[in-house]
Scaffold this motif. Sequence first.
Motif, PDB file in Angstrom:
ATOM      1  N   LEU A   3      44.606  64.596  59.419  1.00  0.00           N
ATOM      2  CA  LEU A   3      45.353  65.840  59.261  1.00  0.00           C
ATOM      3  C   LEU A   3      45.344  66.584  60.593  1.00  0.00           C
ATOM      4  O   LEU A   3      44.732  66.128  61.560  1.00  0.00           O
ATOM      5  CB  LEU A   3      44.721  66.688  58.152  1.00  0.00           C
ATOM      6  CG  LEU A   3      44.722  66.071  56.748  1.00  0.00           C
ATOM      7  CD1 LEU A   3      43.846  66.863  55.789  1.00  0.00           C
ATOM      8  CD2 LEU A   3      46.146  65.972  56.196  1.00  0.00           C
ATOM      9  N   ALA A   4      45.996  67.736  60.647  1.00  0.00           N
ATOM     10  CA  ALA A   4      46.013  68.531  61.875  1.00  0.00           C
ATOM     11  C   ALA A   4      44.585  68.823  62.330  1.00  0.00           C
ATOM     12  O   ALA A   4      44.269  68.780  63.516  1.00  0.00           O
ATOM     13  CB  ALA A   4      46.787  69.823  61.641  1.00  0.00           C
ATOM     14  N   ASP A   5      43.722  69.095  61.347  1.00  0.00           N
ATOM     15  CA  ASP A   5      42.285  69.249  61.600  1.00  0.00           C
ATOM     16  C   ASP A   5      41.606  67.970  61.092  1.00  0.00           C
ATOM     17  O   ASP A   5      41.557  67.729  59.885  1.00  0.00           O
ATOM     18  CB  ASP A   5      41.754  70.481  60.863  1.00  0.00           C
ATOM     19  CG  ASP A   5      40.256  70.704  61.069  1.00  0.00           C
ATOM     20  OD1 ASP A   5      39.529  69.723  61.318  1.00  0.00           O
ATOM     21  OD2 ASP A   5      39.815  71.856  60.956  1.00  0.00           O
ATOM     22  N   LYS A   6      41.090  67.165  61.998  1.00  0.00           N
ATOM     23  CA  LYS A   6      40.532  65.851  61.627  1.00  0.00           C
ATOM     24  C   LYS A   6      39.380  65.963  60.632  1.00  0.00           C
ATOM     25  O   LYS A   6      39.207  65.100  59.772  1.00  0.00           O
ATOM     26  CB  LYS A   6      40.085  65.092  62.883  1.00  0.00           C
ATOM     27  CG  LYS A   6      41.248  64.570  63.722  1.00  0.00           C
ATOM     28  CD  LYS A   6      40.771  63.765  64.907  1.00  0.00           C
ATOM     29  CE  LYS A   6      41.897  63.026  65.601  1.00  0.00           C
ATOM     30  NZ  LYS A   6      43.005  63.892  66.034  1.00  0.00           N
ATOM     31  N   GLN A   7      38.583  67.012  60.728  1.00  0.00           N
ATOM     32  CA  GLN A   7      37.454  67.186  59.816  1.00  0.00           C
ATOM     33  C   GLN A   7      37.947  67.379  58.380  1.00  0.00           C
ATOM     34  O   GLN A   7      37.335  66.885  57.443  1.00  0.00           O
ATOM     35  CB  GLN A   7      36.583  68.388  60.231  1.00  0.00           C
ATOM     36  CG  GLN A   7      35.320  68.562  59.383  1.00  0.00           C
ATOM     37  CD  GLN A   7      34.462  67.293  59.294  1.00  0.00           C
ATOM     38  OE1 GLN A   7      34.156  66.673  60.311  1.00  0.00           O
ATOM     39  NE2 GLN A   7      34.109  66.881  58.075  1.00  0.00           N
ATOM     40  N   GLN A   8      39.064  68.079  58.229  1.00  0.00           N
ATOM     41  CA  GLN A   8      39.608  68.305  56.881  1.00  0.00           C
ATOM     42  C   GLN A   8      40.011  66.981  56.224  1.00  0.00           C
ATOM     43  O   GLN A   8      39.868  66.819  55.013  1.00  0.00           O
ATOM     44  CB  GLN A   8      40.797  69.261  56.947  1.00  0.00           C
ATOM     45  CG  GLN A   8      40.385  70.706  57.236  1.00  0.00           C
ATOM     46  CD  GLN A   8      41.585  71.645  57.268  1.00  0.00           C
ATOM     47  OE1 GLN A   8      42.618  71.342  57.864  1.00  0.00           O
ATOM     48  NE2 GLN A   8      41.439  72.796  56.630  1.00  0.00           N
TER      49      GLN A   8
END
Length: 388
Positions: free
Chosen positions: A124-129
């Motif tokens: 996702l845009a935020d890899k952790q998410q």
Amino acid sequence: MLLKPILLLGTLSIGALSSISSLAATQSEYIQITNNFKQNFHSQLRKSKVPGGAFVIVEGDQVLKLSTYGKRTRGGSLNVNADTVFRLASVSKTFAGTLASMLVNEKKLSWQQPIVSYLPEFTLADKQQAKDINLGHIIGQSTGLMPNSYDNLINANVDMERIINKFSELTPMCQPGVCYSYQNVAFSFIENAIEQQSGQSYEDLLQQKIFSPLNMKTASIGYDAFDQQSNRAEPHVKTKSGFRKVTVKPNYYAVAPAAGVNASITDMSKWLIANLGENPGVLSNSVIKDVTTAGVRTTKELRRRDWRTYLDNAHYGKGWRVYEFEGRPLIYHAGWVAGYVAEVSYSPELNIGMAMLLNGESRVIAKLSSNFWRDTFKRADTLTKNSH
């Protein structure tokens, strides 16, 4: 109460199945409900000019009523019969949830495993998410992604690899497990986990663990399997001048767990019976409990036109919806894909289930099913009062 003959449904021919149906019907307290439903089903489909359809009502391990209506193709000569194959559309999710739960039950999968461990290219845009989304979120429609993410690309026949890459542009609307977000593309990611853990194709494992053991002889996965069926219902879309036959679209077959199953109404009777707990050697009570345990709340369902009068609450389980119908649990799922609609539902309390398959897009299916459950639960209340 319904008495159970010793014969096993899985080994019966259609003729024998019909005779068992007659036997069961004479013993059931719900025979008048099923007779009324058959009459209503036929009259409503005729009134709505739906080309063809089929329904089945089961109680315990018995078929109370199985009936077919109309033609496989509008204006054609071939009738829909008990073995005519329809597309199940999103009712396919009930099979995916169950198959995944079977592997969880066998300790081969865990609902807590992150999806990226099976699909590392998903981000996702935020890899952790992306790393926070686990298999339970995928199958429980609680990923937190925008509803129906990239269904438009499925409709446009975009390659699956390209669609997965597009997720890197998305920012979730909530944390995983918090809000309901219905998916087809993301839901189908469960296929990667199932195949990698089992070492088999999704199609083969579904055949091995569900279709074959339940003797679902015409059930299959995918466009080619459907295309090769000689006894199949053709799709019809609604136009201003009535229903028009269209060609079968392969696009949603690309998301097999979400929308790839094909089956006849006879197959659906066996699927319902198994989900009522009558075939524990195939579908264990622990798996049934797992997939029908309420997860995220689905408030949108409470506003459905033909259901809102009756629904007190609605949640998503794992491939199944979990309704509260005037205070009673009702397990449910519907499906729609170009030219077809399908519904399957059952009451764990009454041990009764019902499925409908149509080869024309029509809202009549929701009206029929909600009214069926209204009448069935009313009958149950009457029986309870009379027994005191």
